[in-house]
Structure formats: structure tokens, C-alpha cells
Enzyme design. Sequence first.
Site, PDB file in Angstrom:
ATOM      1  N   ASP A 164       1.260 -12.199   0.383  1.00 48.29           N
ATOM      2  CA  ASP A 164       1.330 -11.015   1.228  1.00 48.29           C
ATOM      3  C   ASP A 164      -0.001 -10.264   1.183  1.00 48.29           C
ATOM      4  O   ASP A 164      -0.983 -10.722   0.569  1.00 48.29           O
ATOM      5  CB  ASP A 164       2.501 -10.125   0.814  1.00 48.29           C
ATOM      6  CG  ASP A 164       2.379  -9.555  -0.594  1.00 48.29           C
ATOM      7  OD1 ASP A 164       1.290  -9.635  -1.201  1.00 48.29           O
ATOM      8  OD2 ASP A 164       3.381  -9.021  -1.105  1.00 48.29           O
ATOM      9  N   GLU A 167      -1.811  -9.811  -2.161  1.00 46.95           N
ATOM     10  CA  GLU A 167      -2.088 -11.032  -2.932  1.00 46.95           C
ATOM     11  C   GLU A 167      -0.940 -11.380  -3.879  1.00 46.95           C
ATOM     12  O   GLU A 167      -1.156 -11.890  -4.984  1.00 46.95           O
ATOM     13  CB  GLU A 167      -3.392 -10.909  -3.735  1.00 46.95           C
ATOM     14  CG  GLU A 167      -4.589 -11.457  -3.015  1.00 46.95           C
ATOM     15  CD  GLU A 167      -5.273 -10.422  -2.145  1.00 46.95           C
ATOM     16  OE1 GLU A 167      -5.372  -9.252  -2.573  1.00 46.95           O
ATOM     17  OE2 GLU A 167      -5.692 -10.762  -1.040  1.00 46.95           O
ATOM     18  N   GLU A 321      -8.310   3.812  -4.318  1.00 49.41           N
ATOM     19  CA  GLU A 321      -7.290   2.923  -3.774  1.00 49.41           C
ATOM     20  C   GLU A 321      -5.903   3.558  -3.923  1.00 49.41           C
ATOM     21  O   GLU A 321      -5.116   3.592  -2.976  1.00 49.41           O
ATOM     22  CB  GLU A 321      -7.335   1.583  -4.501  1.00 49.41           C
ATOM     23  CG  GLU A 321      -6.353   0.553  -3.982  1.00 49.41           C
ATOM     24  CD  GLU A 321      -6.551  -0.791  -4.656  1.00 49.41           C
ATOM     25  OE1 GLU A 321      -6.823  -1.779  -3.939  1.00 49.41           O
ATOM     26  OE2 GLU A 321      -6.461  -0.860  -5.904  1.00 49.41           O
TER      27      GLU A 321
END
Length: 373
Positions: A164, A167, A321
Site C-alpha cells: 500500500d 509500504e 511527517e
Amino acid sequence: MDQIQNIDEMVSFSKQIILGNQHPSGAYVASPTFSQYSYSWLRDGTYIASSMISIGECESASKYITWVSEVIYAYREKVDRLPQLLVSGEPIHNNWFYSARYTVNGDEDVSDWPNFQIDGYGSWLWLVAQYLHTCNNELREDWAGSVKIVLRYLEIVWKLPNSDCWEEFPDQIHPATLACLAGGLIAITDYLDEDLAKRSKALSDEIKGFLYDSVHNEGFFPKYIGSNTIDASLLWLTVPYGVIDAKDPVMTRTVKKIETEIKIEGGVKRYPQDTYYGGGRWIILSAYLGLYYLKIGKVKKAEEQLMWILQQAGDGGELPEQVLDQVNDSSMIEPWESQWGRVASPLLWSHAMFLILEHELSVYNQQKEKSHE
């Protein structure tokens, strides 16, 4: 740099971060300070280039599209060999397929990190169409050749299990991945010749039918086919790809589960069981939820998402992130930090999604003002 104070400052800083980390080859490095993210992912790069289109930096996006086109052409023999390999009876190998990421010079990643991941190729088709719609309506001959190769590639691989967008789960089929494929095929169809357009439409229709056939028995799109949980990347089914209407009952049930199970204040986690760096709230996913809210006319909620993202900027203005103040499993923060260091920051994809959400909100507000004149 001093703390970012307002949206305009973040727009300027995000543009600087992205353009400053575009390699001369055209590739965007995922994060300049996080060693594991020194590659250029096709998926990340799609949204980074899209953000550049949104602020009028068409040249930057063109360079990236060309870099991907050159990579596709350089490894085109993989597509020629693939049909025979898949019926050979041999165990499937990742190196049979196009890679999920490349070095900025266009070399494959030959490590054992999961690398068969097809979402980026559908996303790239979508990006090409966005560029053609916004920047230049003429499909370049070299891009057209690579688009044709990608179409053939997706016809072969779309129903194969692959990793996905995180990863993970390489043995599953993921609706968010299929959203990238169908969305890219739908978007590029108008720029293809009659034969390719028919093939592109037929494949996007088949994928969309498969998505509806795979709806969970409780009426939502699952994280992967057969899963009982959700994933915030399922927002891609509507934004940006428009494969599923925003008000489709299946989509609204999916978003409701995202809101109740993995949204905390403005932040959105990847999925309920996530333990990567503990499983925190991701900047990019908060932006996608904001885009969904804007799509259904909940402008105030979209603005709240934008402001939450702005508030996550570090002292220098960098967007990470993910943020780790409210994670799924705090015991998993230290093991990841010991292995890879602190959470990636800046992440170009995070800055890109801030730019995209801010742009879409600005366009909406401008149109609203004109309608009242």
C-alpha cells in the site's frame, strides 16, 4: 528562521522548501534530512508537483513529469517481459515490476525495502492530466510514449496484491491504490487517441466496479480487500481523484469512520492499528480530510484543518511527517527513533499538501466573493 506566524509565511516557506529540494534531474527528494527518505517516490512526487502547479510553478512540475517519463522509458523492458513471467510458474519477484521509488538520478532502489507498489504510476497519469489542463494543453511526444507504457503496465498489474502507500501489507489489494489508478486513467483519457482512450476508460470502469464489489458488509470501503478496518488514505477515492462521489453513501460512511476512529482534533492518523513511530497524526492526511470537507461545502471545517497543519510547524517552519503527542502505542516511538532517528522533518509531501489545501480554499473564497458581486 523565526517561527512561522501566518498562512502567507507558510506558503512562501513551503514553496522555498520544495523548490530548494528539487534535484537538477527533476526529482523531488522526499525529505532532505531523513536518510531513509533520500529517494524520490512517484506518489509523493505527484502531490509535490501538483502543489507547484497550484502556485504557478509549472516549470518545476514539468521537470518532475519529464524525470518520471524518462524513468518509465528506461525500464520499459520490464513491461514487455512481465506477461510471460507472470505465467511462468516462478515465484513473483519485486524486480519484475516498476519500482515505487528511485534515486534522484533515476536508479532503482535495490534494497529489500518493499518496492512493488503501483499507486504512483496511476498518480503520475493524473498529474500529467492536471499539468495539461492547467499549464499546457499539448501532450508532449515523450510523455505520450510513457503514458502508453504505463497504461499497458496497469492493465497487467492492477489486480495483483502489492504494497500500500505506506509500504505495508504487500499481500493485499488496497482501495486507496486502486483510487490512484482509476483516477489517473479517468483524468488522462481526454488527452489520448481514440484507441488508448477506449482502453483507459474500460480499465477505469473495471476498477471502479471492483471497488464497489469489495465494499465491506457494513457499507464502507475497507483498508484492504477483506479488512475490517479503515485507512485515511481512502479519502483519495474522492479527493483528489473523484473516483467515488463525495456524497456517495459508502464514501460518507467511510469518512465517518475516519472521523470517529483516527481523527483527533485536526490531526488524522493513518489507521487504528498503526505503530510506525507510535502511530501519530499525519500532516498530509489532515490536508486530505480538509479537501474532502471543502468538496462537500464544509468550508469552516476545511479551514480548521489548514490551521491545525500550520500549528504543527517546527521552530524553523518545517512541517514533519507526523506529530507524536497522541499516538496509538507510545512504546513504539523509541524503537523507531533508535533505528531511523526522529520523525522526518521537513517532509516535502507535508508542505505540498499545505499548499494544495490553502490554494483550494483560496479559489473557493475568491469564487464566492465574485458570486456576491
